[in-house]
Design an enzyme around this catalytic site. Structure first.
Site, PDB file in Angstrom:
ATOM      1  N   HIS A   1     -13.091   3.546   2.092  1.00  0.00           N
ATOM      2  CA  HIS A   1     -12.170   4.572   1.619  1.00  0.00           C
ATOM      3  C   HIS A   1     -12.944   5.697   0.941  1.00  0.00           C
ATOM      4  O   HIS A   1     -14.160   5.645   0.806  1.00  0.00           O
ATOM      5  CB  HIS A   1     -11.134   3.948   0.681  1.00  0.00           C
ATOM      6  CG  HIS A   1     -10.180   3.030   1.375  1.00  0.00           C
ATOM      7  ND1 HIS A   1     -10.241   1.656   1.258  1.00  0.00           N
ATOM      8  CD2 HIS A   1      -9.139   3.285   2.211  1.00  0.00           C
ATOM      9  CE1 HIS A   1      -9.279   1.112   1.989  1.00  0.00           C
ATOM     10  NE2 HIS A   1      -8.598   2.074   2.573  1.00  0.00           N
TER      11      HIS A   1
ATOM     12  N   TYR B   1      -0.938  -0.561  10.268  1.00  0.00           N
ATOM     13  CA  TYR B   1      -1.130  -1.215   8.966  1.00  0.00           C
ATOM     14  C   TYR B   1       0.105  -1.009   8.093  1.00  0.00           C
ATOM     15  O   TYR B   1       0.580  -1.945   7.434  1.00  0.00           O
ATOM     16  CB  TYR B   1      -2.366  -0.629   8.286  1.00  0.00           C
ATOM     17  CG  TYR B   1      -2.658  -1.170   6.908  1.00  0.00           C
ATOM     18  CD1 TYR B   1      -3.201  -2.440   6.740  1.00  0.00           C
ATOM     19  CD2 TYR B   1      -2.410  -0.405   5.768  1.00  0.00           C
ATOM     20  CE1 TYR B   1      -3.478  -2.941   5.472  1.00  0.00           C
ATOM     21  CE2 TYR B   1      -2.682  -0.894   4.501  1.00  0.00           C
ATOM     22  CZ  TYR B   1      -3.224  -2.160   4.359  1.00  0.00           C
ATOM     23  OH  TYR B   1      -3.499  -2.645   3.108  1.00  0.00           O
TER      24      TYR B   1
ATOM     25  N   LYS C   1       2.736  -3.759   6.342  1.00  0.00           N
ATOM     26  CA  LYS C   1       3.021  -3.819   4.908  1.00  0.00           C
ATOM     27  C   LYS C   1       4.518  -3.654   4.622  1.00  0.00           C
ATOM     28  O   LYS C   1       5.064  -4.289   3.713  1.00  0.00           O
ATOM     29  CB  LYS C   1       2.215  -2.758   4.168  1.00  0.00           C
ATOM     30  CG  LYS C   1       0.729  -3.080   4.085  1.00  0.00           C
ATOM     31  CD  LYS C   1       0.491  -4.383   3.335  1.00  0.00           C
ATOM     32  CE  LYS C   1      -0.967  -4.706   3.164  1.00  0.00           C
ATOM     33  NZ  LYS C   1      -1.169  -5.975   2.419  1.00  0.00           N
TER      34      LYS C   1
ATOM     35  N   SER D   1       0.846  -1.191   0.000  1.00  0.00           N
ATOM     36  CA  SER D   1       0.000   0.000   0.000  1.00  0.00           C
ATOM     37  C   SER D   1       0.879   1.238   0.000  1.00  0.00           C
ATOM     38  O   SER D   1       1.997   1.224   0.529  1.00  0.00           O
ATOM     39  CB  SER D   1      -0.892   0.007   1.242  1.00  0.00           C
ATOM     40  OG  SER D   1      -1.484   1.270   1.443  1.00  0.00           O
ATOM     41  N   SER D   2       0.355   2.326  -0.556  1.00  0.00           N
ATOM     42  CA  SER D   2       1.113   3.583  -0.560  1.00  0.00           C
ATOM     43  C   SER D   2       1.283   4.159   0.839  1.00  0.00           C
ATOM     44  O   SER D   2       2.118   5.046   1.043  1.00  0.00           O
ATOM     45  CB  SER D   2       0.423   4.611  -1.456  1.00  0.00           C
ATOM     46  OG  SER D   2      -0.883   4.898  -0.979  1.00  0.00           O
ATOM     47  N   CYS D   3       0.529   3.650   1.816  1.00  0.00           N
ATOM     48  CA  CYS D   3       0.660   4.175   3.182  1.00  0.00           C
ATOM     49  C   CYS D   3       1.971   3.773   3.837  1.00  0.00           C
ATOM     50  O   CYS D   3       2.279   4.222   4.944  1.00  0.00           O
ATOM     51  CB  CYS D   3      -0.522   3.738   4.043  1.00  0.00           C
ATOM     52  SG  CYS D   3      -0.462   2.016   4.542  1.00  0.00           S
TER      53      CYS D   3
END
Length: 321
Positions: A181, A134, A138, A105-107
């Protein structure tokens, strides 16, 4: 034809990967529902791999949610995601899986990373606090793939890769009022405002933050593309301890522009207001997908096209809402 296991095949990304694989003629696909296989249970995962012996794995299974869900259930988000990826990646290695693709994920990137965000920004400064658990999970998935490659790549021939998508949307999304989201949340709000003839819709913040969105079937196509890249071409594009690849659309929109597009797609005729007393979050979040573009992939579905498909999906599958 390789035997392919898609973990998380009922989720938005996993189901899109299934569609992509079937579209290119892949028929030897194995999957399990959550009721059939608990991916947080190491013994169950090992037994599954021992029995099925897949050749390739797409690791799209994850516990996911929006800001509210991440803030409310941080322990569940870090524990379940760590267990899922650790169990699958280790079992894959122990049972002879040569190729694996981990979806992150981009997070994973710092809250204040320079824009657009390049892969090199990973671990360069603090994360966004609301989804840090989270994100940490990842990041661990990326490092699991890299570590197994470093230790066992030469001796066992394994090739485990990672892709980091930007914000995704499309068929199979979650439209829950609290745990969704931004795009599915806006689709639901504007749809309900339309059918209830509500005169206005109020959105948190100023509407000025910019976000990037990628249609989920484009993400699936990118995943299959990266999985099937020959090893020499793939390895020429990264360093052994910075091997993940960004998957983005390439341009972003403001939240105001997004809201107007969603409203127009749904046919909402009312007013869109912005509550400027509420927080905006990160001002801009755009991925640098140059590495993947140079490897031969580019998105095909525009945001306007994708929103129409997503709204049709919402109308046809309100049970997920």
């Amino acid at each position: 034809m390789p035997k392919i296991y898609v973990a998380g095949h009922r989720g938005m990304v996993g189901s899109a990967i299934l569609r992509q694989l079937e579209a290119i003629g892949q028929t030897n696909i194995v999957s399990r529902t959550r009721a059939e296989l608990d991916l947080t249970n190491q013994a169950e995962v090992n037994a599954f791999f021992a029995a099925e012996k897949p050749d390739q794995v797409y690791l799209a299974a994850a516990k996911v949610g929006g800001i509210h869900a991440n803030n409310t259930y941080p322990a569940e988000f870090i524990y379940e995601n760590l267990m899922i990826e650790a169990n699958i990646i280790d079992a894959a290695f122990r049972h002879g899986v040569m190729k694996l693709l981990f979806l992150g994920s981009s997070c994973i990137y710092p809250k204040l990373a320079p824009q657009p965000i390049a892969e090199s920004a990973l671990l360069s400064s603090p994360l966004e606090p609301t989804n840090e658990p989270y994100a940490i999970a990842k990041i661990a998935g990326i490092k699991l793939c890299e570590s197994y490659n470093r230790q066992y790549g030469a001796s066992h021939g394994i090739d485990y890769r990672s892709v980091m998508p930007t914000n995704l949307y499309g068929p199979g999304d979650n439209y829950h009022p609290d745990n969704s989201h931004v795009i599915p949340a806006l689709i639901r709000r504007f749809h309900e405002a339309k059918i209830n003839s509500t005169s206005s819709v109020t959105i948190w913040g100023t509407g000025t933050p910019c976000r990037e969105f990628l249609y989920v079937d484009d993400m699936a196509a990118a995943s299959v593309h990266v999985m099937n890249l020959d090893e020499l071409t793939y390895r020429q594009s990264f360093e052994p301890m910075s091997s993940h690849i960004n998957v983005g659309f390439g341009t972003d929109v403001t939240i105001r522009e997004l809201a107007e597009m969603v409203g127009s797609t749904i046919g909402y005729q009312g007013t869109i207001n912005f509550d400027t007393s509420k927080p905006d979050g990160t001002p801009k979040k755009l991925m640098d997908s140059t590495r993947l573009n140079k490897l031969g992939w580019a998105p095909k579905v525009s945001l306007q096209q994708g929103l129409k498909i997503a709204y049709d999906d919402f109308l046809n599958n309100k049970v997920r809402a």
